[in-house]
Design a protein around this motif. Structure first.
Motif, PDB file in Angstrom:
ATOM      1  N   LEU A 194      -2.574  -7.299 -13.065  1.00 53.01           N
ATOM      2  CA  LEU A 194      -1.669  -7.141 -11.928  1.00 53.01           C
ATOM      3  C   LEU A 194      -0.249  -7.289 -12.440  1.00 53.01           C
ATOM      4  CD1 LEU A 194      -3.496  -9.323  -9.246  1.00 53.01           C
ATOM      5  CD2 LEU A 194      -3.642  -6.848  -9.617  1.00 53.01           C
ATOM      6  N   CYS A 195       0.639  -6.429 -11.965  1.00 54.80           N
ATOM      7  CA  CYS A 195       2.014  -6.443 -12.463  1.00 54.80           C
ATOM      8  C   CYS A 195       3.014  -6.675 -11.340  1.00 54.80           C
ATOM      9  CB  CYS A 195       2.316  -5.149 -13.204  1.00 54.80           C
ATOM     10  SG  CYS A 195       1.312  -4.927 -14.688  1.00 54.80           S
ATOM     11  N   PRO A 196       2.970  -7.850 -10.715  1.00 60.28           N
ATOM     12  CA  PRO A 196       4.002  -8.175  -9.734  1.00 60.28           C
ATOM     13  C   PRO A 196       5.314  -8.457 -10.455  1.00 60.28           C
ATOM     14  CG  PRO A 196       2.644 -10.098 -10.141  1.00 60.28           C
ATOM     15  CD  PRO A 196       2.047  -8.973 -10.951  1.00 60.28           C
ATOM     16  N   THR A 197       6.417  -8.364  -9.734  1.00 64.45           N
ATOM     17  CA  THR A 197       7.731  -8.706 -10.316  1.00 64.45           C
ATOM     18  C   THR A 197       8.421  -9.692  -9.366  1.00 64.45           C
ATOM     19  OG1 THR A 197       9.059  -7.037  -9.184  1.00 64.45           O
ATOM     20  CG2 THR A 197       7.876  -6.337 -11.188  1.00 64.45           C
ATOM     21  N   GLU A 198       9.648 -10.016  -9.688  1.00 64.88           N
ATOM     22  CA  GLU A 198      10.377 -10.953  -8.810  1.00 64.88           C
ATOM     23  C   GLU A 198      10.673 -10.322  -7.452  1.00 64.88           C
ATOM     24  OE1 GLU A 198      13.337  -8.504 -10.853  1.00 64.88           O
ATOM     25  OE2 GLU A 198      11.507  -9.566 -11.485  1.00 64.88           O
ATOM     26  N   LYS A 199      10.514  -8.995  -7.353  1.00 60.20           N
ATOM     27  CA  LYS A 199      10.744  -8.331  -6.057  1.00 60.20           C
ATOM     28  C   LYS A 199       9.511  -8.377  -5.160  1.00 60.20           C
ATOM     29  CE  LYS A 199      13.940  -4.917  -7.985  1.00 60.20           C
ATOM     30  NZ  LYS A 199      14.005  -3.537  -8.480  1.00 60.20           N
ATOM     31  N   SER A 200       8.343  -8.748  -5.716  1.00 61.09           N
ATOM     32  CA  SER A 200       7.099  -8.657  -4.945  1.00 61.09           C
ATOM     33  C   SER A 200       7.019  -9.743  -3.867  1.00 61.09           C
ATOM     34  CB  SER A 200       5.896  -8.823  -5.876  1.00 61.09           C
ATOM     35  OG  SER A 200       5.969  -7.930  -6.950  1.00 61.09           O
ATOM     36  N   ASP A 201       6.427  -9.407  -2.750  1.00 61.90           N
ATOM     37  CA  ASP A 201       6.105 -10.359  -1.691  1.00 61.90           C
ATOM     38  C   ASP A 201       4.949 -11.238  -2.177  1.00 61.90           C
ATOM     39  OD1 ASP A 201       5.104 -11.669   0.519  1.00 61.90           O
ATOM     40  OD2 ASP A 201       4.658  -9.851   1.658  1.00 61.90           O
ATOM     41  N   PRO A 202       5.140 -12.560  -2.297  1.00 67.00           N
ATOM     42  CA  PRO A 202       4.072 -13.417  -2.831  1.00 67.00           C
ATOM     43  C   PRO A 202       2.766 -13.307  -2.032  1.00 67.00           C
ATOM     44  CG  PRO A 202       6.131 -14.628  -2.733  1.00 67.00           C
ATOM     45  CD  PRO A 202       6.382 -13.331  -2.024  1.00 67.00           C
ATOM     46  N   ALA A 203       2.867 -13.126  -0.714  1.00 68.79           N
ATOM     47  CA  ALA A 203       1.637 -12.987   0.086  1.00 68.79           C
ATOM     48  C   ALA A 203       0.890 -11.717  -0.317  1.00 68.79           C
ATOM     49  CB  ALA A 203       1.983 -12.939   1.574  1.00 68.79           C
ATOM     50  N   ALA A 204       1.635 -10.634  -0.559  1.00 66.61           N
ATOM     51  CA  ALA A 204       1.002  -9.372  -0.971  1.00 66.61           C
ATOM     52  C   ALA A 204       0.339  -9.538  -2.341  1.00 66.61           C
ATOM     53  CB  ALA A 204       2.044  -8.251  -1.022  1.00 66.61           C
ATOM     54  N   VAL A 205       0.973 -10.287  -3.231  1.00 68.96           N
ATOM     55  CA  VAL A 205       0.395 -10.509  -4.568  1.00 68.96           C
ATOM     56  C   VAL A 205      -0.939 -11.241  -4.434  1.00 68.96           C
ATOM     57  CG1 VAL A 205       0.726 -11.630  -6.816  1.00 68.96           C
ATOM     58  CG2 VAL A 205       2.672 -10.521  -5.658  1.00 68.96           C
ATOM     59  N   ALA A 206      -0.978 -12.255  -3.579  1.00 71.23           N
ATOM     60  CA  ALA A 206      -2.224 -13.016  -3.389  1.00 71.23           C
ATOM     61  C   ALA A 206      -3.300 -12.134  -2.748  1.00 71.23           C
ATOM     62  CB  ALA A 206      -1.956 -14.248  -2.524  1.00 71.23           C
ATOM     63  N   GLU A 207      -2.915 -11.338  -1.754  1.00 72.42           N
ATOM     64  CA  GLU A 207      -3.889 -10.438  -1.111  1.00 72.42           C
ATOM     65  C   GLU A 207      -4.423  -9.420  -2.111  1.00 72.42           C
ATOM     66  OE1 GLU A 207      -1.966  -8.575   2.272  1.00 72.42           O
ATOM     67  OE2 GLU A 207      -1.263 -10.546   2.989  1.00 72.42           O
ATOM     68  N   CYS A 208      -3.530  -8.914  -2.942  1.00 77.83           N
ATOM     69  CA  CYS A 208      -3.929  -7.889  -3.915  1.00 77.83           C
ATOM     70  C   CYS A 208      -4.916  -8.467  -4.926  1.00 77.83           C
ATOM     71  CB  CYS A 208      -2.689  -7.337  -4.613  1.00 77.83           C
ATOM     72  SG  CYS A 208      -3.043  -5.884  -5.621  1.00 77.83           S
ATOM     73  N   ALA A 209      -4.629  -9.670  -5.408  1.00 77.85           N
ATOM     74  CA  ALA A 209      -5.555 -10.311  -6.356  1.00 77.85           C
ATOM     75  C   ALA A 209      -6.923 -10.479  -5.704  1.00 77.85           C
ATOM     76  CB  ALA A 209      -4.993 -11.657  -6.802  1.00 77.85           C
ATOM     77  N   ALA A 210      -6.931 -10.867  -4.413  1.00 75.84           N
ATOM     78  CA  ALA A 210      -8.206 -11.066  -3.717  1.00 75.84           C
ATOM     79  C   ALA A 210      -8.978  -9.750  -3.602  1.00 75.84           C
ATOM     80  CB  ALA A 210      -7.954 -11.677  -2.337  1.00 75.84           C
ATOM     81  N   VAL A 211      -8.257  -8.653  -3.351  1.00 75.69           N
ATOM     82  CA  VAL A 211      -8.924  -7.344  -3.255  1.00 75.69           C
ATOM     83  C   VAL A 211      -9.642  -7.028  -4.559  1.00 75.69           C
ATOM     84  CG1 VAL A 211      -8.496  -4.846  -3.207  1.00 75.69           C
ATOM     85  CG2 VAL A 211      -7.444  -6.330  -1.478  1.00 75.69           C
ATOM     86  N   TRP A 212      -8.937  -7.136  -5.667  1.00 75.29           N
ATOM     87  CA  TRP A 212      -9.552  -6.779  -6.958  1.00 75.29           C
ATOM     88  C   TRP A 212     -10.660  -7.753  -7.334  1.00 75.29           C
ATOM     89  CZ3 TRP A 212      -9.106  -2.121  -8.927  1.00 75.29           C
ATOM     90  CH2 TRP A 212      -8.008  -1.344  -8.565  1.00 75.29           C
ATOM     91  N   GLN A 213     -10.472  -9.015  -6.967  1.00 71.71           N
ATOM     92  CA  GLN A 213     -11.542  -9.986  -7.236  1.00 71.71           C
ATOM     93  C   GLN A 213     -12.780  -9.687  -6.395  1.00 71.71           C
ATOM     94  OE1 GLN A 213      -9.453 -13.693  -6.628  1.00 71.71           O
ATOM     95  NE2 GLN A 213      -8.165 -13.358  -8.448  1.00 71.71           N
ATOM     96  N   SER A 214     -12.576  -9.167  -5.192  1.00 66.10           N
ATOM     97  CA  SER A 214     -13.735  -8.800  -4.358  1.00 66.10           C
ATOM     98  C   SER A 214     -14.575  -7.707  -5.019  1.00 66.10           C
ATOM     99  CB  SER A 214     -13.280  -8.307  -2.987  1.00 66.10           C
ATOM    100  OG  SER A 214     -12.698  -9.361  -2.263  1.00 66.10           O
TER     101      SER A 214
END
Lengths: 288, 288
Positions: free
Chosen positions: A145-165
């Motif tokens: 996953l390649c979040p940056t300082e511009k990323s919404d932290p909630a979106a980063v957590a949701e995205c990680a959960a999607v791929w982990q699913s």
């Protein structure tokens, strides 16, 4: 784990199809709209249970979706982002599957905003298209996953959960570092396989290839496996990452030339030294 | 099927060891004398049940043997032939396992006479030494036999039966054709893997290789698998077959350069054309 009532898959090929099949199997996605520039591929994705409906456009697919997966060739990604930008729900999570990340993350964040989170599932095979989609393809593999300082932290957590699913182990990585590592771990190995298979194609008659196929040698099979990869996907990828790739392609050319010269000179010690260096390089890069 | 009361194995490594284990399992060999320049390898072969006794010299190993298997590196084969020539029973069958055949068959026939029948079991792996010997390694694979007009027809038939007892499918092939085909099916793939792994070794820091190993990408694993092969075996092999190999290594270099130039120029159509040619070459050479 969050459930997604409606997901959109733009690009219904091998990787995107495998992700959606895995998410459906995990029960985290209820309905899926699939769009593909190749209408037949989208219809096939519906038949295979990847999507519930075939959308007439990317805009139609993303309308009303809370989860949007962009799975087109890397060179087509920015155009897709521009196309769908105006049609996306403000709260939607957008991710992608591209095998390069600097350009894609930069354009995704600029065009789609802080709820775009770039991803690269390090999986796949030489196969392509919805028929190659496999719900088990991603399981146990790493998703970068390649979040940056511009990323919404909630979106980063949701995205990680999607791929982990989908069964993946997620790792966060800076986009520039991603492209540097992938040039080495994937893009250069593909270049070597393409060059080898193209060279063999040029120096082998049909009668000789039949005899070689009959031998079924493991070295030929393994070294050229990825040469069967999609030309569209890979011409895109190699060009997209050319900044990282060119210097190491030059290094590959230099090593081929060193081996050629050592063989031509009958210099056994030099050939053995290159082979030994290859062996220790392999040991550093591949643990088994 | 003929039974062999006493066999000699000169070179107790991966391939020779696998053959003798398979022959013993098939019940066609009663006792085996093993010799290796590396005494520890011969002792280990005895421990693994490849040989019943460790011989102090190749001459001692072949004395009284009806079946003699020469399994040393290809560059050491002619010296071995000269060493054992005076000690071989007149009725003994002699075969070898070398991955090149023109030079070996020529020297084997000249030095050992018409009951020498060159063979190349097209099997093996990146592993080496007696610990890698595996009685199932050869099963179902092709063994190329290279008899000539000088060969004793009875020896050719006996030799085919020996390799078939190990589970192999035998094919007769002219030595020159053998070396031409193997340059393409095995030696060039190894050159490509050696060059790739050596290049990656040079452009990857320790910290980066750890991160790459963690990704466990399949393309890297498969394209570099054979780079872990024995440097002694392969420096020998590549030099031995240099006549066939050099022109196709030049072709490999030319394809790497074409890809480099196309990537550097941003020429997507040219990159795609090379990848497509690689794919069709792979399809001709590897059937699955």
């Amino acid at each position: 784990v969050k459930r997604w009532a409606r997901a959109a898959l733009c690009g219904t090929g091998h990787i995107g199809g495998s992700l959606l099949l895995a998410l459906r199997r995990a029960g985290v996605v209820d309905s899926v709209a699939g769009y593909d520039r190749d209408r037949a591929a989208a219809e096939r994705a519906k038949e295979r249970g990847i999507a519930d409906e075939v959308a007439d456009s990317a805009v139609a697919a993303v309308a009303g979706a809370q989860l949007i997966v962009c799975a087109v060739p890397v060179g087509a990604m920015a155009d897709l982002f521009r196309e769908i930008a105006g049609a996306i729900d403000p709260g939607a999570l957008i991710t992608d599957v591209g095998s390069t990340k600097q350009t894609i993350v930069s354009s995704g964040e600029t065009i789609l905003g802080p709820r775009f989170v770039g991803a690269h599932p390090v999986a796949g095979s030489e196969r392509s298209g919805p028929d190659a989609a496999d719900p088990g393809l991603l399981a146990g593999r790493v998703c970068l996953l390649c979040p940056t300082e511009k990323s919404d932290p909630a979106a980063v957590a949701e995205c990680a959960a999607v791929w982990q699913s989908a069964g993946m182990r997620t790792r966060a990585m800076d986009p520039a570092r991603h492209d540097r590592l992938l040039a080495r771990s994937s893009h250069l190995p593909h270049v070597a396989a393409f060059a080898l298979a193209a060279a063999l194609d040029g120096v082998t008659s049909d009668e000789e290839s039949d005899a070689i196929a009959d031998l079924a040698g493991a070295s030929l099979r393994d070294t050229t496996r990825v040469a069967a990869s999609s030309a569209a996907t890979w011409s895109d990828l190699l060009l997209e990452n050319r900044g990282e790739l060119l210097p190491i392609v030059e290094q590959l050319a230099a090593e081929v030339e060193s081996l050629r010269a050592a063989i031509s000179d009958g210099d056994r010690a030099k050939v053995a030294a290159i082979v030994a260096r290859a062996g220790s390089g392999r040991q550093r890069l591949v643990r088994s």
